[in-house]
Design a protein around this motif. Sequence first.
Motif, PDB file in Angstrom:
ATOM      1  N   VAL A  95     -46.183  12.760  10.782  1.00 28.03           N
ATOM      2  CA  VAL A  95     -46.953  12.149  11.874  1.00 28.03           C
ATOM      3  C   VAL A  95     -46.152  11.018  12.520  1.00 28.03           C
ATOM      4  CG1 VAL A  95     -49.068  10.897  12.462  1.00 28.03           C
ATOM      5  CG2 VAL A  95     -49.144  12.719  10.740  1.00 28.03           C
ATOM      6  N   TRP A 115     -52.563   9.309  21.317  1.00 32.70           N
ATOM      7  CA  TRP A 115     -53.130  10.218  20.315  1.00 32.70           C
ATOM      8  C   TRP A 115     -52.291  10.189  19.068  1.00 32.70           C
ATOM      9  CZ3 TRP A 115     -52.749  12.199  25.510  1.00 32.70           C
ATOM     10  CH2 TRP A 115     -51.436  12.457  25.909  1.00 32.70           C
ATOM     11  N   LEU A 159     -52.815  12.427  15.291  1.00 30.84           N
ATOM     12  CA  LEU A 159     -53.718  13.255  14.475  1.00 30.84           C
ATOM     13  C   LEU A 159     -53.095  13.625  13.137  1.00 30.84           C
ATOM     14  CD1 LEU A 159     -55.069  15.834  17.111  1.00 30.84           C
ATOM     15  CD2 LEU A 159     -55.973  13.576  16.552  1.00 30.84           C
ATOM     16  N   TRP A 176     -52.957  19.823  13.560  1.00 35.03           N
ATOM     17  CA  TRP A 176     -52.156  20.057  14.767  1.00 35.03           C
ATOM     18  C   TRP A 176     -52.248  21.513  15.212  1.00 35.03           C
ATOM     19  CZ3 TRP A 176     -46.765  17.493  13.335  1.00 35.03           C
ATOM     20  CH2 TRP A 176     -46.937  16.124  13.209  1.00 35.03           C
ATOM     21  N   GLY A 177     -51.934  21.738  16.472  1.00 32.11           N
ATOM     22  CA  GLY A 177     -51.776  23.098  16.975  1.00 32.11           C
ATOM     23  C   GLY A 177     -53.069  23.806  17.332  1.00 32.11           C
ATOM     24  N   GLN A 178     -54.167  23.039  17.414  1.00 34.42           N
ATOM     25  CA  GLN A 178     -55.454  23.654  17.779  1.00 34.42           C
ATOM     26  C   GLN A 178     -55.999  23.099  19.087  1.00 34.42           C
ATOM     27  OE1 GLN A 178     -58.189  24.086  14.253  1.00 34.42           O
ATOM     28  NE2 GLN A 178     -56.596  22.848  13.318  1.00 34.42           N
ATOM     29  N   GLY A 179     -55.142  22.352  19.787  1.00 33.94           N
ATOM     30  CA  GLY A 179     -55.562  21.802  21.070  1.00 33.94           C
ATOM     31  C   GLY A 179     -56.540  20.634  20.966  1.00 33.94           C
ATOM     32  N   PHE A 180     -56.624  20.002  19.769  1.00 29.53           N
ATOM     33  CA  PHE A 180     -57.573  18.888  19.625  1.00 29.53           C
ATOM     34  C   PHE A 180     -57.157  17.663  20.444  1.00 29.53           C
ATOM     35  CE2 PHE A 180     -58.929  20.569  15.208  1.00 29.53           C
ATOM     36  CZ  PHE A 180     -60.034  21.215  15.744  1.00 29.53           C
ATOM     37  N   ALA A 181     -55.842  17.350  20.462  1.00 37.41           N
ATOM     38  CA  ALA A 181     -55.415  16.137  21.202  1.00 37.41           C
ATOM     39  C   ALA A 181     -55.740  16.269  22.694  1.00 37.41           C
ATOM     40  CB  ALA A 181     -53.931  15.861  20.968  1.00 37.41           C
ATOM     41  N   PRO A 182     -55.346  17.374  23.364  1.00 34.67           N
ATOM     42  CA  PRO A 182     -55.704  17.463  24.783  1.00 34.67           C
ATOM     43  C   PRO A 182     -57.211  17.505  25.025  1.00 34.67           C
ATOM     44  CG  PRO A 182     -54.465  19.434  24.067  1.00 34.67           C
ATOM     45  CD  PRO A 182     -54.409  18.444  22.955  1.00 34.67           C
ATOM     46  N   PHE A 207     -46.848   7.253  27.285  1.00 38.30           N
ATOM     47  CA  PHE A 207     -45.428   7.074  26.954  1.00 38.30           C
ATOM     48  C   PHE A 207     -45.137   7.672  25.595  1.00 38.30           C
ATOM     49  CE2 PHE A 207     -47.330   2.912  28.097  1.00 38.30           C
ATOM     50  CZ  PHE A 207     -47.027   2.922  29.448  1.00 38.30           C
ATOM     51  N   ASN A 226     -40.036  13.215  21.331  1.00 39.06           N
ATOM     52  CA  ASN A 226     -41.357  13.641  20.833  1.00 39.06           C
ATOM     53  C   ASN A 226     -41.921  14.785  21.684  1.00 39.06           C
ATOM     54  OD1 ASN A 226     -43.882  13.904  19.757  1.00 39.06           O
ATOM     55  ND2 ASN A 226     -44.350  11.707  19.768  1.00 39.06           N
ATOM     56  N   LYS A 254     -43.816  17.368  21.063  1.00 33.74           N
ATOM     57  CA  LYS A 254     -45.224  17.767  20.957  1.00 33.74           C
ATOM     58  C   LYS A 254     -46.094  16.887  21.841  1.00 33.74           C
ATOM     59  CE  LYS A 254     -45.282  17.728  16.281  1.00 33.74           C
ATOM     60  NZ  LYS A 254     -43.875  17.826  15.866  1.00 33.74           N
ATOM     61  N   ARG A 293     -45.550  17.625  25.461  1.00 31.23           N
ATOM     62  CA  ARG A 293     -46.253  18.869  25.812  1.00 31.23           C
ATOM     63  C   ARG A 293     -47.736  18.583  26.107  1.00 31.23           C
ATOM     64  NH1 ARG A 293     -46.868  22.861  28.449  1.00 31.23           N
ATOM     65  NH2 ARG A 293     -48.096  24.546  27.590  1.00 31.23           N
ATOM     66  N   LYS A 316     -49.654  19.404  29.533  1.00 32.84           N
ATOM     67  CA  LYS A 316     -50.840  20.270  29.573  1.00 32.84           C
ATOM     68  C   LYS A 316     -52.011  19.570  30.262  1.00 32.84           C
ATOM     69  CE  LYS A 316     -51.178  21.650  25.171  1.00 32.84           C
ATOM     70  NZ  LYS A 316     -51.621  22.486  24.029  1.00 32.84           N
TER      71      LYS A 316
HETATM   72  C1  LIG Z   1     -48.853  14.921  19.537  1.00 27.08           C
HETATM   73  C2  LIG Z   1     -50.102  15.407  18.803  1.00 27.08           C
HETATM   74  C3  LIG Z   1     -51.222  14.404  18.954  1.00 27.08           C
HETATM   75  C4  LIG Z   1     -50.507  16.774  19.399  1.00 27.08           C
HETATM   76  O1  LIG Z   1     -51.795  17.109  18.948  1.00 27.08           O
HETATM   77  P1  LIG Z   1     -52.319  18.629  18.871  1.00 27.08           P
HETATM   78  O2  LIG Z   1     -53.802  18.567  18.774  1.00 27.08           O
HETATM   79  O3  LIG Z   1     -51.575  19.361  17.823  1.00 27.08           O
HETATM   80  O4  LIG Z   1     -51.885  19.175  20.308  1.00 27.08           O
HETATM   81  P2  LIG Z   1     -51.775  20.704  20.733  1.00 27.08           P
HETATM   82  O5  LIG Z   1     -52.531  21.576  19.770  1.00 27.08           O
HETATM   83  O6  LIG Z   1     -52.134  20.766  22.156  1.00 27.08           O
HETATM   84  O7  LIG Z   1     -50.233  21.005  20.530  1.00 27.08           O
HETATM   85  C5  LIG Z   1     -49.283  20.412  21.398  1.00 27.08           C
HETATM   86  C6  LIG Z   1     -47.970  21.163  21.288  1.00 27.08           C
HETATM   87  O8  LIG Z   1     -47.412  20.833  20.017  1.00 27.08           O
HETATM   88  C7  LIG Z   1     -46.757  21.958  19.453  1.00 27.08           C
HETATM   89  N1  LIG Z   1     -47.222  22.031  18.066  1.00 27.08           N
HETATM   90  C8  LIG Z   1     -48.475  22.057  17.633  1.00 27.08           C
HETATM   91  N2  LIG Z   1     -48.517  22.082  16.289  1.00 27.08           N
HETATM   92  C9  LIG Z   1     -47.243  22.074  15.868  1.00 27.08           C
HETATM   93  C10 LIG Z   1     -46.633  22.074  14.609  1.00 27.08           C
HETATM   94  N3  LIG Z   1     -47.354  22.097  13.492  1.00 27.08           N
HETATM   95  N4  LIG Z   1     -45.294  22.038  14.578  1.00 27.08           N
HETATM   96  C11 LIG Z   1     -44.555  22.027  15.701  1.00 27.08           C
HETATM   97  N5  LIG Z   1     -45.097  22.028  16.928  1.00 27.08           N
HETATM   98  C12 LIG Z   1     -46.413  22.052  17.011  1.00 27.08           C
HETATM   99  C13 LIG Z   1     -47.124  23.162  20.241  1.00 27.08           C
HETATM  100  O9  LIG Z   1     -45.957  23.640  20.888  1.00 27.08           O
HETATM  101  C14 LIG Z   1     -48.129  22.682  21.277  1.00 27.08           C
HETATM  102  O10 LIG Z   1     -47.843  23.134  22.596  1.00 27.08           O
HETATM  103  P3  LIG Z   1     -48.461  24.560  23.141  1.00 27.08           P
HETATM  104  O11 LIG Z   1     -49.927  24.340  23.319  1.00 27.08           O
HETATM  105  O12 LIG Z   1     -47.749  24.782  24.420  1.00 27.08           O
HETATM  106  O13 LIG Z   1     -48.167  25.603  22.110  1.00 27.08           O
HETATM  107  C15 LIG Z   1     -49.805  15.600  17.282  1.00 27.08           C
HETATM  108  O14 LIG Z   1     -48.682  16.440  17.161  1.00 27.08           O
HETATM  109  C16 LIG Z   1     -49.536  14.287  16.573  1.00 27.08           C
HETATM  110  O15 LIG Z   1     -50.449  13.614  16.104  1.00 27.08           O
HETATM  111  N6  LIG Z   1     -48.235  13.905  16.459  1.00 27.08           N
HETATM  112  C17 LIG Z   1     -47.835  12.700  15.756  1.00 27.08           C
HETATM  113  C18 LIG Z   1     -48.253  11.427  16.425  1.00 27.08           C
HETATM  114  C19 LIG Z   1     -47.616  11.245  17.767  1.00 27.08           C
HETATM  115  O16 LIG Z   1     -46.443  11.569  17.954  1.00 27.08           O
HETATM  116  N7  LIG Z   1     -48.382  10.694  18.705  1.00 27.08           N
HETATM  117  C20 LIG Z   1     -47.913  10.404  20.036  1.00 27.08           C
HETATM  118  C21 LIG Z   1     -47.107   9.191  20.031  1.00 27.08           C
HETATM  119  S1  LIG Z   1     -46.929   8.529  21.654  1.00 27.08           S
END
Ligand SMILES: CC(C)(COP(=O)(O)OP(=O)(O)OC[C@H]1O[C@@H](n2cnc3c(N)ncnc32)[C@H](O)[C@@H]1OP(=O)(O)O)[C@@H](O)C(=O)NCCC(=O)NCCS
Length: 186
Positions: A36, A101, A103, A108-114, A136, A141, A143, A146, A150
Motif C-alpha cells: 500500500v 485514496w 485502500l 484492490w482491483g474492484q473499482g472501489f476507489a473510483p 497528485f 504510482n 494504479k 489510472r 478513469k
Molecule cells: C490506488 C488505489 C486506491 C486504487 O484503488 P482500486 O479500488 O484498486 O482502483 P481500481 O479497481 O479502479 O484499479 C485501478 C487500476 O489499478 C490496477 N490494479 C488494480 N489492482 C491491482 C493489483 N492488485 N495489482 C496491480 N494493479 C492493480 C488496474 O490496472 C486498475 O486499472 P483498470 O481499471 O484500467 O484495470 C489502490 O491501488 C491503493 O490503495 N494504492 C495504494 C495507496 C495509494 O497509492 N494511494 C494514492 C496515493 S496518492
Amino acid sequence: MTKQAPQFLETDRLKLRHWRKDDLEPFARLNGDRRVMEWFPKMLDRDETAAFIKYIQDHFETHRFGLWAVEIKESGEFIGFVGLWKPKFEADFTPCVEVGWRLLAEHWGQGFAPEAAIASIDDGFERIGLDEIMSFTSIHNKKSIRVMEKLGLTRQADFEHPQLPEGHFLRPHVRYSIRKEDWHRA
Ligand SMILES: CC(C)(COP(=O)(O)OP(=O)(O)OC[C@H]1O[C@@H](n2cnc3c(N)ncnc32)[C@H](O)[C@@H]1OP(=O)(O)O)[C@@H](O)C(=O)NCCC(=O)NCCS
C-alpha cells in the motif's frame, strides 16, 4: 458558508462515513503494508496512524469535508479512506483541494476507489461549492494515475513535491485536475 458534512455518503456498494475507534486496527495494518505504501516516503506505525486519524477528524471540523472511512455496505468491512482534503504544502497551485485514496490491498482491483471518489467529488462540487478538484501522486504510482484518468481528471504540469528532498525518487509528481463545469456525473 459550507454546510456541515453529512453523517455519510453512499454509493451502490460503499458507505463513506466518519471515523470510529475500531478503524484504528485495520487502518494501522493498511499504513504498515509495504504494498500500500510503496509510493510513500514511509509507512506509519500504530501511534502515527492514531495521530493521522485525529488529523483527519480535525480537518472535518475545520473545513467541513475530509477523508472518509470507507466500508463495504454488504459486510460492514473497513477498506481504507477516500475523500477530499487541503494539502499542507505550498506550490503555485495551492491552496487547493485534493481527492485522495488509500485502500487495503486485498480490496484492490474492484473499482472501489473510483466509485467512492465519484461520491466525494460530487459532494465537493455540490455541497462544498468547489470550482476545481486536484489529485497528485508520484510519477511511478500507475494504479493511482489510472484512477485519476478513469474519473476524467486531466493531467497538468508535473511538479517536484516540496516536502521531499531534492533527488528523492518520489519527489517528481503528476498533478491532475477537473473543473466543476467539466464534471458531468452529478
Ligand atoms: C490506488 C488505489 C486506491 C486504487 O484503488 P482500486 O479500488 O484498486 O482502483 P481500481 O479497481 O479502479 O484499479 C485501478 C487500476 O489499478 C490496477 N490494479 C488494480 N489492482 C491491482 C493489483 N492488485 N495489482 C496491480 N494493479 C492493480 C488496474 O490496472 C486498475 O486499472 P483498470 O481499471 O484500467 O484495470 C489502490 O491501488 C491503493 O490503495 N494504492 C495504494 C495507496 C495509494 O497509492 N494511494 C494514492 C496515493 S496518492
